[in-house]
Write a protein that holds these residues in place. Sequence first.
Motif, PDB file in Angstrom:
ATOM      1  N   CYS A 176      -8.561   3.550 -12.586  1.00 24.61           N
ATOM      2  CA  CYS A 176      -7.950   2.984 -11.376  1.00 24.61           C
ATOM      3  C   CYS A 176      -7.118   1.742 -11.667  1.00 24.61           C
ATOM      4  N   ARG A 224      -4.392  -0.044  -9.276  1.00 27.30           N
ATOM      5  CA  ARG A 224      -4.552   0.396  -7.894  1.00 27.30           C
ATOM      6  C   ARG A 224      -5.257  -0.668  -7.075  1.00 27.30           C
ATOM      7  N   ARG A 242      -0.074  -4.261  -2.131  1.00 25.36           N
ATOM      8  CA  ARG A 242      -0.023  -2.810  -1.991  1.00 25.36           C
ATOM      9  C   ARG A 242      -1.388  -2.295  -1.534  1.00 25.36           C
ATOM     10  N   ASP A 274      -3.603   1.469  -2.177  1.00 22.38           N
ATOM     11  CA  ASP A 274      -3.600   2.801  -2.795  1.00 22.38           C
ATOM     12  C   ASP A 274      -4.777   3.662  -2.362  1.00 22.38           C
ATOM     13  N   THR A 275      -5.922   3.047  -2.118  1.00 24.13           N
ATOM     14  CA  THR A 275      -7.141   3.815  -1.851  1.00 24.13           C
ATOM     15  C   THR A 275      -7.917   3.177  -0.715  1.00 24.13           C
ATOM     16  N   TRP A 323       1.368   3.861   4.847  1.00 24.04           N
ATOM     17  CA  TRP A 323       1.805   4.828   3.844  1.00 24.04           C
ATOM     18  C   TRP A 323       2.974   5.674   4.351  1.00 24.04           C
ATOM     19  N   PRO A 329       3.899   7.022  -1.627  1.00 24.78           N
ATOM     20  CA  PRO A 329       2.710   6.551  -2.348  1.00 24.78           C
ATOM     21  C   PRO A 329       1.952   7.685  -3.024  1.00 24.78           C
ATOM     22  N   ASP A 330       1.018   7.318  -3.860  1.00 21.58           N
ATOM     23  CA  ASP A 330       0.055   8.257  -4.438  1.00 21.58           C
ATOM     24  C   ASP A 330      -1.306   7.805  -3.925  1.00 21.58           C
ATOM     25  N   ALA A 331      -1.497   7.979  -2.619  1.00 19.95           N
ATOM     26  CA  ALA A 331      -2.602   7.339  -1.916  1.00 19.95           C
ATOM     27  C   ALA A 331      -3.795   8.270  -1.761  1.00 19.95           C
ATOM     28  N   GLU A 377      -5.531   8.408  -9.277  1.00 15.45           N
ATOM     29  CA  GLU A 377      -4.445   9.366  -9.437  1.00 15.45           C
ATOM     30  C   GLU A 377      -4.917  10.645 -10.131  1.00 15.45           C
TER      31      GLU A 377
END
Length: 306
Positions: free
Chosen positions: A8, A11, A96, A98-99, A142, A152-154, A245
């Motif tokens: 991670c 992230r 940011r 991400d998760t 997002w 995003p790659d959320a 990811e």
Amino acid sequence: MSTSTGICAGRVAVVTGAGRGLGRAHALALAAEGAKVVVNDIGAALDGSGAAAGPADEVVGEIRAAGGEAVAHAGDIATSDGAASLITTALDAFGRLDTLVNNAGFLRDRMLVNLDEDDWDAVMRVHLKGHFLPLKHAAAHWRAEAKAGRTPDARVVNTSSGAGLLGSVGQGNYSAAKAGILGLTLVAAAEMGRYGVQVNAIAPAARTRMTEQTFADTMAAPEDGAFDAMAPENVSPLVVWLGSESSAGVTGRVFEAEAGRITVMEGWRPGPTADKGARWTPAEAGETALKLLSDAEKPQPVYGAR
């Protein structure tokens, strides 16, 4: 953090209800794998009463002491303002998001005939609304990113329960809320995929404040050196992977996680069916239903049923 594989790294993760139990384990595990973490916890008692910043601050302290980065958020994520500020905290602190790991919850167990409306509403509010609002505000961010050309790659990891999958005697409010989270997960996965967001759910079993009374006989800590099958930390590796990811392509799924076991849950699927091509009479409908039931798989028992 020398043992980290860095799954991670780079992230930013938000974990609700992260001051204790499963949420704390998830926050620490995400940080150990390189994530910067927003630790949310209102610091309420087991029944949802009261509030204190201490639990979130303590977990932030643990992460920082281990060399990671974290900030605390003690807001009520079952309010729109609290959920919005949760997302803003991640963006302000780390730039940011991400998760999102939705984990917050509490119990007010009663048999249905003794279950007060307030106890129903309170559990629905924190578990179900407390999943919806952070998800809504994160999804809005997002979507805006995707529309601005920064897809995003959320990841979102929601927390259901075996009670939501099978039901649990004395937990009608909790079971209904956790079942609702499964439906919310499926819809969010379908709606948000176009914006680079994957949404999954887990149904964990572990020793926490919420389970220690219900499963007191089976969830005791083991002797020194033995595998602690009920440790919350056993669930976190799956959460970390789903939040990374590396889980690309996995969305709209539900996993049970307990001890060293991971199970993909397959949910409701059509079983035996009959189509008359016209309206049934009540007698025909009953006769047909009984025939279909005789051909169907037997349901798993509700937890606590005799």
